[in-house]
Motif scaffolding. Structure first.
Motif, mmCIF file in Angstrom:
data_model
loop_
_atom_site.group_PDB
_atom_site.id
_atom_site.type_symbol
_atom_site.label_atom_id
_atom_site.label_comp_id
_atom_site.label_asym_id
_atom_site.label_seq_id
_atom_site.Cartn_x
_atom_site.Cartn_y
_atom_site.Cartn_z
ATOM 1 N N TRP A 157 0.858 -1.191 0.000
ATOM 2 C CA TRP A 157 0.000 0.000 0.000
ATOM 3 C C TRP A 157 0.890 1.236 0.000
ATOM 4 C CZ3 TRP A 157 -3.841 1.377 4.564
ATOM 5 C CH2 TRP A 157 -4.588 2.501 4.215
ATOM 6 N N ASP A 158 0.881 1.970 -1.110
ATOM 7 C CA ASP A 158 1.613 3.233 -1.226
ATOM 8 C C ASP A 158 0.724 4.326 -0.648
ATOM 9 O OD1 ASP A 158 2.621 5.721 -2.122
ATOM 10 O OD2 ASP A 158 3.635 4.764 -3.799
ATOM 11 N N PHE A 159 1.133 4.890 0.504
ATOM 12 C CA PHE A 159 0.279 5.854 1.196
ATOM 13 C C PHE A 159 0.080 7.124 0.380
ATOM 14 C CE2 PHE A 159 1.961 3.822 5.300
ATOM 15 C CZ PHE A 159 0.908 2.927 5.328
ATOM 16 N N ALA A 160 1.178 7.669 -0.165
ATOM 17 C CA ALA A 160 1.088 8.960 -0.849
ATOM 18 C C ALA A 160 0.189 8.886 -2.075
ATOM 19 C CB ALA A 160 2.484 9.448 -1.242
ATOM 20 N N ALA A 161 0.311 7.804 -2.848
ATOM 21 C CA ALA A 161 -0.482 7.669 -4.069
ATOM 22 C C ALA A 161 -1.809 6.971 -3.816
ATOM 23 C CB ALA A 161 0.313 6.892 -5.115
ATOM 24 N N ASP A 162 -2.015 6.462 -2.577
ATOM 25 C CA ASP A 162 -3.181 5.650 -2.247
ATOM 26 C C ASP A 162 -3.332 4.523 -3.270
ATOM 27 O OD1 ASP A 162 -5.353 4.884 -0.698
ATOM 28 O OD2 ASP A 162 -6.775 5.994 -1.927
ATOM 29 N N ASP A 163 -2.210 3.890 -3.574
ATOM 30 C CA ASP A 163 -2.162 2.827 -4.570
ATOM 31 C C ASP A 163 -1.944 1.501 -3.852
ATOM 32 O OD1 ASP A 163 -2.032 1.442 -6.921
ATOM 33 O OD2 ASP A 163 0.064 1.942 -7.311
ATOM 34 N N VAL A 164 -2.876 0.575 -4.005
ATOM 35 C CA VAL A 164 -2.822 -0.708 -3.309
ATOM 36 C C VAL A 164 -2.574 -1.823 -4.313
ATOM 37 C CG1 VAL A 164 -4.093 -2.349 -1.882
ATOM 38 C CG2 VAL A 164 -4.376 0.104 -1.511
ATOM 39 N N TYR A 165 -1.622 -2.710 -3.981
ATOM 40 C CA TYR A 165 -1.360 -3.892 -4.803
ATOM 41 C C TYR A 165 -1.778 -5.135 -4.028
ATOM 42 C CZ TYR A 165 1.189 -7.905 -6.609
ATOM 43 O OH TYR A 165 1.513 -9.150 -7.079
ATOM 44 N N TRP A 166 -2.574 -5.996 -4.662
ATOM 45 C CA TRP A 166 -2.907 -7.324 -4.137
ATOM 46 C C TRP A 166 -2.550 -8.343 -5.205
ATOM 47 C CZ3 TRP A 166 -8.626 -6.086 -2.378
ATOM 48 C CH2 TRP A 166 -8.584 -5.324 -1.198
ATOM 49 N N ASP A 167 -1.848 -9.417 -4.810
ATOM 50 C CA ASP A 167 -1.645 -10.491 -5.768
ATOM 51 C C ASP A 167 -2.930 -11.320 -5.860
ATOM 52 O OD1 ASP A 167 -1.695 -12.086 -3.514
ATOM 53 O OD2 ASP A 167 0.351 -12.825 -3.714
ATOM 54 N N GLU A 168 -2.907 -12.362 -6.673
ATOM 55 C CA GLU A 168 -4.142 -13.128 -6.908
ATOM 56 C C GLU A 168 -4.657 -13.770 -5.623
ATOM 57 O OE1 GLU A 168 -3.875 -15.883 -10.071
ATOM 58 O OE2 GLU A 168 -3.454 -14.376 -11.608
ATOM 59 N N ARG A 169 -3.745 -14.255 -4.773
ATOM 60 C CA ARG A 169 -4.202 -14.873 -3.524
ATOM 61 C C ARG A 169 -4.848 -13.833 -2.619
ATOM 62 N NH1 ARG A 169 0.889 -17.101 -3.376
ATOM 63 N NH2 ARG A 169 1.098 -19.212 -4.194
ATOM 64 N N ALA A 170 -4.259 -12.651 -2.541
ATOM 65 C CA ALA A 170 -4.840 -11.599 -1.706
ATOM 66 C C ALA A 170 -6.228 -11.226 -2.216
ATOM 67 C CB ALA A 170 -3.931 -10.383 -1.672
ATOM 68 N N CYS A 171 -6.367 -11.124 -3.534
ATOM 69 C CA CYS A 171 -7.690 -10.829 -4.095
ATOM 70 C C CYS A 171 -8.692 -11.910 -3.710
ATOM 71 C CB CYS A 171 -7.600 -10.709 -5.618
ATOM 72 S SG CYS A 171 -6.798 -9.189 -6.195
ATOM 73 N N ALA A 172 -8.247 -13.172 -3.736
ATOM 74 C CA ALA A 172 -9.149 -14.267 -3.359
ATOM 75 C C ALA A 172 -9.533 -14.178 -1.891
ATOM 76 C CB ALA A 172 -8.473 -15.608 -3.651
ATOM 77 N N VAL A 173 -8.578 -13.823 -1.038
ATOM 78 C CA VAL A 173 -8.858 -13.688 0.390
ATOM 79 C C VAL A 173 -9.896 -12.597 0.628
ATOM 80 C CG1 VAL A 173 -7.868 -12.942 2.585
ATOM 81 C CG2 VAL A 173 -6.668 -14.630 1.190
ATOM 82 N N GLY A 183 -7.297 -1.066 -7.194
ATOM 83 C CA GLY A 183 -6.055 -0.636 -6.558
ATOM 84 C C GLY A 183 -6.183 0.572 -5.658
ATOM 85 N N ARG A 184 -7.380 0.840 -5.107
ATOM 86 C CA ARG A 184 -7.566 2.002 -4.228
ATOM 87 C C ARG A 184 -7.737 1.547 -2.784
ATOM 88 N NH1 ARG A 184 -11.926 4.779 -4.570
ATOM 89 N NH2 ARG A 184 -13.176 3.289 -5.747
ATOM 90 N N SER A 257 5.880 5.839 4.036
ATOM 91 C CA SER A 257 5.736 5.778 2.582
ATOM 92 C C SER A 257 4.824 4.642 2.132
ATOM 93 C CB SER A 257 7.105 5.624 1.916
ATOM 94 O OG SER A 257 7.744 4.431 2.364
ATOM 95 N N ARG A 258 4.956 3.457 2.763
ATOM 96 C CA ARG A 258 4.122 2.339 2.332
ATOM 97 C C ARG A 258 4.052 1.281 3.423
ATOM 98 N NH1 ARG A 258 8.520 2.279 -0.841
ATOM 99 N NH2 ARG A 258 7.285 3.069 -2.579
ATOM 100 N N ALA A 259 3.046 0.438 3.293
ATOM 101 C CA ALA A 259 2.933 -0.760 4.131
ATOM 102 C C ALA A 259 2.949 -1.956 3.212
ATOM 103 C CB ALA A 259 1.649 -0.731 4.950
ATOM 104 N N LEU A 260 3.591 -3.024 3.646
ATOM 105 C CA LEU A 260 3.611 -4.241 2.847
ATOM 106 C C LEU A 260 3.639 -5.454 3.765
ATOM 107 C CD1 LEU A 260 6.836 -5.227 2.947
ATOM 108 C CD2 LEU A 260 7.062 -3.384 1.311
ATOM 109 N N GLY A 261 3.161 -6.582 3.253
ATOM 110 C CA GLY A 261 3.110 -7.789 4.060
ATOM 111 C C GLY A 261 2.258 -8.839 3.397
ATOM 112 N N PHE A 262 1.646 -9.694 4.206
ATOM 113 C CA PHE A 262 0.796 -10.737 3.656
ATOM 114 C C PHE A 262 -0.468 -10.875 4.498
ATOM 115 C CE2 PHE A 262 3.843 -12.771 6.465
ATOM 116 C CZ PHE A 262 3.061 -13.602 7.252
ATOM 117 N N VAL A 263 -1.505 -11.440 3.892
ATOM 118 C CA VAL A 263 -2.801 -11.582 4.530
ATOM 119 C C VAL A 263 -3.333 -12.985 4.235
ATOM 120 C CG1 VAL A 263 -3.977 -10.582 2.520
ATOM 121 C CG2 VAL A 263 -5.106 -10.566 4.751
#
Length: 684
Positions: A157-173, A183-184, A257-263
């Motif tokens: 999650w890019d805080f400044a751009a409010d841009d969120v990335y999820w891979d396919e597994r994250a989308c499924a979760v 991506g918002r 600047s950003r948060a990253l990890g797994f869910v």
């Protein structure tokens, strides 16, 4: 053996390390385009494995070589093999004490003589590069397997751009089709169980504030890592319990600047205990506590703005946040997060709405911009079709005066219940107090800066055969009046005295001592004494004044015609000499700071400055950083100047104004000290 440009070797090794498959590594090792750095085609093989069975690339391999490779993997020591194809060197692929395989390289031309490419040091370097690439490949494979086993998805999650990335597994979760995910950050909050929204808002604020605080203190022992549990609602209405493990990263300025990890999805126990059992009011109180704590550290209006844009906006799941301050009947925008091009047309109506809200007693809640009657907002009627948006516009101030307004924008319609309206009213009160305190500091700081700058030379004198540039940067983060100064004093014999100094402390007393030292130095300079003698006299003057302050100082006399330079220093950094292509320090013999020992001696050092060369004098505030000692910081500045010279100076003289701007532009956002900079260049 002669070698080409070493930079080609660096690029060659990097190409090998970027490979993830062994055959690709062999191809990179033997690439003809790398010239003298490449290994012989047909005589280079990789053996991958850690046991008795090794995979060989390319296949088929030589049995004798394979046996030698197994021995090398077992012992970790290189060996040489004489076989039918000639002599071959077999080296271990070792990194961090682990042997992951072997590299075999033919070392002769087939007639028993070493070939032109025999270079054991090169082979050892390339073998280490292969080992690092293989280890990265293995670790990536293990990580992927672990993520598969846990059915965990990756997010960023890019805080400044409010841009969120999820891979396919994250989308499924989260129950989202990857092809439809926009991506918002707003999408994430929209998926949360309604009862968990305030819980996550408070939690995100807390982990972000903890990461920023840890970065400021230099203690990152886990403070930037977090674990959250919450519920999401899929499209079919089913509720899913999720666990999120991540880390908040801050940039070089200390801002998140950003948060990253797994869910991943859980059975529900942990999520229920941490989210569902916390009341919305309790969570909102926790958010307000975190916001209050973060704003209590904000000194300037800029600091307050950063807390709201960097911490409050992401935690609230807001699309945009705008902060304005009332000034003489108008609203000046002092902070605003970026907006997408499609929303640019709403900028002016939003600012007008803020100006209106600033005059109101209560916050304005617009739950659906497309349905709200905003006839009192100029420009909205001509802004075109309105997108579905909701706004919270906070009135900042009190009954007797207006401080400003803050607009928090959300994507899509939103209902604000009584609890949320009370929450945002509390945010307005906290923000108003912080903003007013910051305005007072900024006003006081500006007055102090004006006073400091008034005590410095209004302009530098015009001297033949010598150009000069100066810069002064006031202190920040709680600093008031500083004691840094500079001077250029024309002397009667055609030379010029160059002065730079720094008085201890950051208050009116330091500024007063600085003024006394400037006068004393000017008086002594007229006597045409040696720099060391002048510093000794001024030192006795400062000791006699009993100011309880000391000062560092460098005093140099330069003849612009022949470049003769004499200087002395009192506990001050050495000046820098800048010439096209290189930078070095002029090492001046020195004594203690002025005002410490009335009997101190200050030797004079002779040097020279060539035509077109520049001399840079500076106070320690220009180079000091929290993560290094002063000597390391000075070396970093010298390296920065060298880099600047390579990109800007091409055979001509150093552009003094550009150099001064570059050094001032290297300013550290976390700097607390003030800065004085004086640069001169011989023009004849």
């Amino acid at each position: 053996m002669g070698r080409a440009d070493p930079s080609e070797l660096v690029r060659h090794v990097l190409r090998v390390m970027r490979c993830r498959e062994p055959q690709a590594m062999v191809d990179a090792l033997t690439a003809a385009g790398d010239g003298l750095w490449s290994l012989p085609v047909g005589q280079t093989r990789l053996y991958v494995g850690r046991g008795a069975v090794l995979d060989v690339f390319p296949v088929p391999g030589d049995e004798a070589l394979e046996e030698a490779a197994r021995e090398v993997v077992h012992t970790g020591r290189p060996r040489t093999v004489d076989g039918a194809v000639g002599r071959t060197s077999v080296l271990p692929l070792a990194t961090d004490g682990q042997v992951l395989g072997a590299l075999a390289v033919g070392t002769d031309d087939g007639d028993g003589r070493d070939g032109d490419r025999s270079d054991p040091d090169l082979w050892a370097l390339l073998a280490e590069g292969c080992a690092l690439a293989l280890r990265a490949r293995a670790e990536a494979g293990l990580l992927a397997s672990a993520m598969d086993a846990a059915e965990a998805g990756v997010f960023a999650w890019d805080f400044a751009a409010d841009d969120v990335y999820w891979d396919e597994r994250a989308c499924a979760v989260y129950g989202v089709d990857p092809a439809e995910f926009d991506g918002r950050g707003e999408t994430f909050f929209a998926l949360l169980h309604p009862e968990d929204v305030p819980v996550l808002q408070a939690a995100i604020a807390q982990v972000t504030e903890a990461a920023v605080t840890a970065a400021e203190s230099g203690d990152l022992a886990g403070s930037d890592r977090y674990h959250l549990s919450y519920r999401v609602v899929h499209r079919d209405g089913s509720v899913h319990h999720l666990a999120e493990c991540g880390r908040v990263l801050v940039d070089h300025t200390g801002r998140p600047s950003r948060a990253l990890g797994f869910v991943y999805e859980t059975t529900g126990g942990a999520a229920t205990s941490t989210a569902a059992h916390v009341s919305p009011d309790t969570s909102r109180d926790a958010f307000l506590f975190t916001l209050t704590r973060a704003l209590s550290k904000a000194v300037t209006v800029r600091d307050v703005t950063q807390v709201m844009t960097d911490l409050a906006r992401p935690a609230l799941g807001a699309e945009n946040l705008v902060l304005g301050i009332a000034d003489d009947g108008r609203l000046d925008i002092v902070g605003e997060t970026r907006v997408g091009p499609v929303l640019e047309r709403l900028r002016e109506p939003a600012h007008a709405m803020m100006a209106f809200a600033a005059t109101q007693d209560e916050p304005l809640f617009i739950e659906d911009l497309t349905r709200h009657s905003l006839s009192h907002v100029p420009g909205l009627a001509v802004a075109g079709p309105l997108p579905p948006r909701s706004w919270v516009v906070l009135s900042l101030g009190s009954a007797d005066h207006v401080t400003g307004a803050c607009l928090i924008a959300f994507a899509g319609p939103r209902h604000f219940d009584a609890g949320e309206r009370t929450f945002y009213t509390a945010v307005a009160v906290i923000l108003t107090q912080s903003l007013e305190r910051a305005q007072l500091f900024d006003a006081e700081h500006q007055r102090a800066t004006d006073l400091q700058e008034a005590m410095l030379p209004r302009h530098l004198p015009t001297l033949s055969a010598l150009s000069a540039q100066s810069r002064y940067l006031p202190g920040t983060r709680g600093m008031h009046i500083g004691g840094d100064w500079y001077d250029v004093l024309p002397l009667s014999d055609g030379t010029a005295a160059l002065v730079i100094g720094d008085v201890q402390g950051h208050d009116a007393h330091a500024s007063a001592v600085m003024g006394q030292l400037r006068v004393a130095l000017r008086t002594c300079a007229e006597a045409a004494l040696a720099p060391g003698t002048i510093l000794a006299r001024v030192n006795r003057v400062l000791c006699d004044l009993e100011t309880d302050r000391f000062a560092t100082c460098a005093y140099l006399v330069l003849d612009p015609v022949d470049g003769t330079l004499h200087g002395a220093r009192a506990g001050h950094p050495h000046p820098m000499r800048v010439r096209p292509g290189d930078v070095d320090e002029i090492r001046l013999a020195g004594g203690p700071p002025l005002g410490v020992d009335p009997q101190a001696h200050y030797p004079t050092t002779a040097a020279s400055l060539g035509r077109g060369e520049a001399l840079v004098l500076f106070t320690d505030g220009l180079v000091e950083r929290r993560d290094a000692d002063i000597d390391t910081c000075v070396r970093r500045m010298a390296d920065d100047i060298r880099g600047w010279l390579r990109t800007t100076v091409r055979g001509g003289d150093v552009d003094l104004a550009a150099l001064a701007e570059f050094l001032a532009g290297q300013d550290d956002p976390g700097r607390i000290d003030d800065v004085a900079l004086l640069a001169v260049r011989r023009t004849a």
